[in-house]
Design a protein around this motif. Structure first.
Motif, mmCIF file in Angstrom:
data_model
loop_
_atom_site.group_PDB
_atom_site.id
_atom_site.type_symbol
_atom_site.label_atom_id
_atom_site.label_comp_id
_atom_site.label_asym_id
_atom_site.label_seq_id
_atom_site.Cartn_x
_atom_site.Cartn_y
_atom_site.Cartn_z
ATOM 1 N N ARG A 1 0.703 -1.311 -0.050
ATOM 2 C CA ARG A 1 -0.012 0.044 0.010
ATOM 3 C C ARG A 1 0.828 1.455 -0.152
ATOM 4 N NH1 ARG A 1 -4.974 -1.970 1.169
ATOM 5 N NH2 ARG A 1 -5.140 -4.020 2.451
ATOM 6 N N PRO A 2 0.354 2.496 -0.504
ATOM 7 C CA PRO A 2 1.241 3.591 -0.626
ATOM 8 C C PRO A 2 1.627 4.019 1.051
ATOM 9 C CG PRO A 2 -0.917 3.877 -1.852
ATOM 10 C CD PRO A 2 -0.954 2.573 -1.054
ATOM 11 N N GLN A 3 0.824 3.421 2.024
ATOM 12 C CA GLN A 3 1.133 4.033 3.251
ATOM 13 C C GLN A 3 2.172 3.135 4.059
ATOM 14 O OE1 GLN A 3 -1.820 3.215 1.973
ATOM 15 N NE2 GLN A 3 -3.158 5.014 2.628
ATOM 16 N N CYS A 4 2.364 2.060 3.368
ATOM 17 C CA CYS A 4 3.476 1.023 3.816
ATOM 18 C C CYS A 4 4.863 1.695 3.867
ATOM 19 C CB CYS A 4 3.567 -0.262 2.995
ATOM 20 S SG CYS A 4 2.259 -1.188 3.024
ATOM 21 N N GLY A 5 5.469 1.551 5.196
ATOM 22 C CA GLY A 5 6.598 2.077 5.415
ATOM 23 C C GLY A 5 6.807 3.701 6.006
ATOM 24 N N ARG A 6 5.688 4.361 5.504
ATOM 25 C CA ARG A 6 5.223 5.776 5.971
ATOM 26 C C ARG A 6 4.627 5.887 7.209
ATOM 27 N NH1 ARG A 6 3.137 9.203 2.037
ATOM 28 N NH2 ARG A 6 2.100 7.454 1.121
ATOM 29 N N GLU A 7 3.200 5.230 6.882
ATOM 30 C CA GLU A 7 2.278 5.513 8.141
ATOM 31 C C GLU A 7 2.367 4.064 9.225
ATOM 32 O OE1 GLU A 7 -1.358 7.083 6.704
ATOM 33 O OE2 GLU A 7 -0.435 7.936 4.908
ATOM 34 N N CYS A 8 2.558 3.193 8.378
ATOM 35 C CA CYS A 8 2.657 1.828 8.995
ATOM 36 C C CYS A 8 4.089 1.020 8.947
ATOM 37 C CB CYS A 8 1.429 1.197 8.677
ATOM 38 S SG CYS A 8 1.258 -0.636 9.465
ATOM 39 N N ARG A 9 4.418 0.350 9.854
ATOM 40 C CA ARG A 9 5.478 -0.541 9.452
ATOM 41 C C ARG A 9 5.674 -1.754 10.542
ATOM 42 N NH1 ARG A 9 10.863 3.053 11.017
ATOM 43 N NH2 ARG A 9 11.796 1.026 10.768
ATOM 44 N N PHE A 10 4.172 -2.258 10.395
ATOM 45 C CA PHE A 10 3.821 -3.465 11.079
ATOM 46 C C PHE A 10 4.189 -4.755 10.333
ATOM 47 C CE2 PHE A 10 0.767 -7.010 12.330
ATOM 48 C CZ PHE A 10 1.133 -6.992 13.791
ATOM 49 N N CYS A 11 4.204 -4.634 9.107
ATOM 50 C CA CYS A 11 4.809 -5.799 8.262
ATOM 51 C C CYS A 11 6.146 -5.966 8.312
ATOM 52 C CB CYS A 11 4.320 -5.500 6.675
ATOM 53 S SG CYS A 11 2.635 -5.512 6.522
ATOM 54 N N GLU A 12 6.801 -4.766 8.464
ATOM 55 C CA GLU A 12 8.377 -4.969 8.288
ATOM 56 C C GLU A 12 8.698 -5.781 10.014
ATOM 57 O OE1 GLU A 12 12.066 -1.879 9.713
ATOM 58 O OE2 GLU A 12 10.125 -1.070 8.750
ATOM 59 N N THR A 13 8.146 -5.440 11.081
ATOM 60 C CA THR A 13 8.395 -6.108 12.177
ATOM 61 C C THR A 13 8.087 -7.656 12.340
ATOM 62 O OG1 THR A 13 5.918 -5.492 13.174
ATOM 63 C CG2 THR A 13 8.083 -3.887 13.414
ATOM 64 N N GLN A 14 7.092 -7.938 11.238
ATOM 65 C CA GLN A 14 6.538 -9.292 11.487
ATOM 66 C C GLN A 14 7.156 -10.207 10.302
ATOM 67 O OE1 GLN A 14 4.138 -10.423 13.897
ATOM 68 N NE2 GLN A 14 5.001 -8.669 14.599
#
Length: 505
Positions: free
Chosen positions: A440-453
């Motif tokens: 999603r466009p917000q990935c890495g900017r507004e949300c980094r939950f996937c990165e931690t998982q």
């Protein structure tokens, strides 16, 4: 020929029963036979040429001498009716000579059977670095030569190997010495047709054909597993939209990969096979070399296709038995409350370089000495953990245990930082045609939950997925489609709540 039966023998046993022929020529005798030459040979009992020859085709000879892996390389490339000749020597002269590097023909060595003289081609040569057999001497040169059926050679009939050496006389002429090594394959390795048989045994059937015929159920099982993985990716949107189906489907498949594919079917790929493939491209590629192991061939065929479609994760994330073992153990550790170590991304990027360095080192070393390359390739724990089921010398088992323990705290520790096979697969994976992992466009900017998982830390701080490190576990895709996990979906759901302006409209 008996290409199936195997009995363990020492080097001395193979010489004593005639499985290996032997001839020795001393320096003193060579000086006498050459006569006066420009550079006289020292007259001593040291060997001018001490040579052993034999046919490798019967496993009792070939497998004892070379070990299973090198034996498979040697006989796997044989076509129908071909034979493999083993030659080992010590002394001041070479049984190979040197002119073959320019002419492509081994002029120093001939096979003579009856009235037929057979010259060997450079493309039919395989260098061996070391013998595995018990009590084997150390040899200066070890060679395996393929004798083509087209040459008219009959392995069950006696023949001799003649090795020639040349020295220059004082008048500029050439003195030639020929050393014959007679050989007859012992009758114990020759199978007679069954009594009353209406048709002779099909001696022209390639060895790989019988290997495939012996494993129909295993072949069907491996083909089914690869088809399941491919199917899962083609319908991944349905798969990842159901977190429980994904979790139990993945854990169940990994368990099957470890137990059935790894421990039972011996379907563990290795960087050694990558090295063997690259060498075969340079030294004369033959399909038979790889068809001799049907399970490995099917997996590599699927991996080659998967690299174009999805990248290296199609094997590393689903079909690698050792990778499956690591992930299953880590999943159990997390459920027991074992605290996970989060490796900072900047440090992880530098640790990734280790496995690429290992792959390049193994590949480079293989051009100098395949034996030394195989020793370095022991960084792979696959043989001890999967192929030999932990029944190996304690240092190897201890190494495997250390990796698995590390994997309890850092998920897939070995896959992340040390696996040269993963590095080898990541390089051609750059050619992949599709990218079915959504962001999603917000990935890495507004949300980094996937990165931690992420299972292997393949998502960077900007939310981008590194295809070189991604094992296609689909965890990030599950999170993106889960209203209970994805922060963006939670926000959207909040804006559409009963008190939101959108709901009032």
């Amino acid at each position: 020929l008996d290409r199936v039966g195997f009995t363990e023998r020492s080097f001395g046993d193979l010489v004593a029963d005639g499985s290996l022929g032997h001839t020795r020529l001393s320096l003193r005798e060579a000086a006498r036979r050459f006569g006066p030459i420009a550079n006289p040979i020292e007259e001593s009992d040291a060997p001018f040429l001490d040579v052993y020859v034999g046919l490798l085709d019967p496993p009792t000879i070939g497998r004892n001498l070379l070990g299973q892996q090198a034996f498979t390389r040697a006989v796997g490339s044989l076509g129908p009716g071909d034979a493999a000749l083993f030659v080992a020597s010590n002394g001041v002269t070479s049984h190979r000579g040197t002119s073959y590097k320019q002419t492509g023909i081994f002029d120093a060595l001939e096979i003579i059977q009856g009235e037929r003289t057979i010259k060997l081609q450079a493309g039919d040569f395989l260098r061996i670095d070391k013998l595995i057999v018990k009590n084997a001497p150390t040899f200066r040169e070890l060679s395996v030569f393929r004798i083509s059926e087209k040459a008219g050679f009959q392995p069950v009939k006696p023949f001799r190997v003649e090795i020639s050496a040349e020295r220059e006389r004082a008048d500029g002429t050439i003195a030639t010495l020929r050393l014959p090594v007679p050989y007859a394959l012992p009758k114990a390795y020759v199978l007679e047709p069954p009594a009353g048989s209406a048709t002779p045994i099909d001696a022209d059937e390639p060895l790989w054909v019988s290997a495939w015929e012996r494993k129909p159920l295993t072949i069907a099982f491996v083909a089914l597993m690869t088809a399941w993985v491919a199917g899962a990716f083609f319908v991944q949107e349905y798969f990842v939209a159901r977190p429980k189906l994904w979790l139990w489907g993945r854990m169940g498949f990994l368990a099957v990969s470890f137990v059935a594919l790894g421990l039972v079917a011996k379907g563990q790929l290795s960087v050694v096979q990558v090295i063997a493939f690259l060498h075969s491209l340079m030294n004369g590629f033959r399909w038979e070399t790889f068809l001799i192991e049907p399970v490995i061939f099917i997996l590599w065929g699927f991996v080659a296709l998967g690299l174009l479609f999805w990248g290296r994760g199609v094997y590393c994330g689903w079909l690698c038995p050792f990778g499956a073992l690591q992930e299953l153990l880590n999943e159990g550790a997390k459920r027991l409350g074992v605290r996970q170590i989060e490796v900072p991304f900047y440090l992880q990027e530098r640790l990734w370089a280790i496995k690429y360095t290992l792959f390049v080192a193994i590949l480079a070393l293989s051009f100098y000495s395949m034996e030394q390359a195989l020793i370095l390739a022991e960084v792979e724990p696959f043989k001890a953990a999967i192929s030999m089921r932990f029944c190996r010398a304690w240092p190897f088992v201890l190494f495997v245990v250390a990796l698995l323990v590390a994997g309890l705290f850092i998920e897939r520790f070995y896959c992340r930082y040390l696996c040269p096979l993963g590095a080898a697969l990541a390089i051609p994976a750059k050619l992949k045609l599709f990218d079915w992992l959504h962001r999603r466009p917000q990935c890495g900017r507004e949300c980094r939950f996937c990165e931690t998982q992420c299972t292997v830390g393949a998502i960077d701080t900007l939310g981008r997925i590194n295809p070189n490190e991604c094992i296609l576990c689909l965890r990030c895709q599950v999170i993106m489609n889960d209203d209970n996990q994805c922060v963006i979906l939670k926000r959207r759901a909040g804006r559409r709540g009963p008190d939101s302006p959108m709901a009032a409209e």
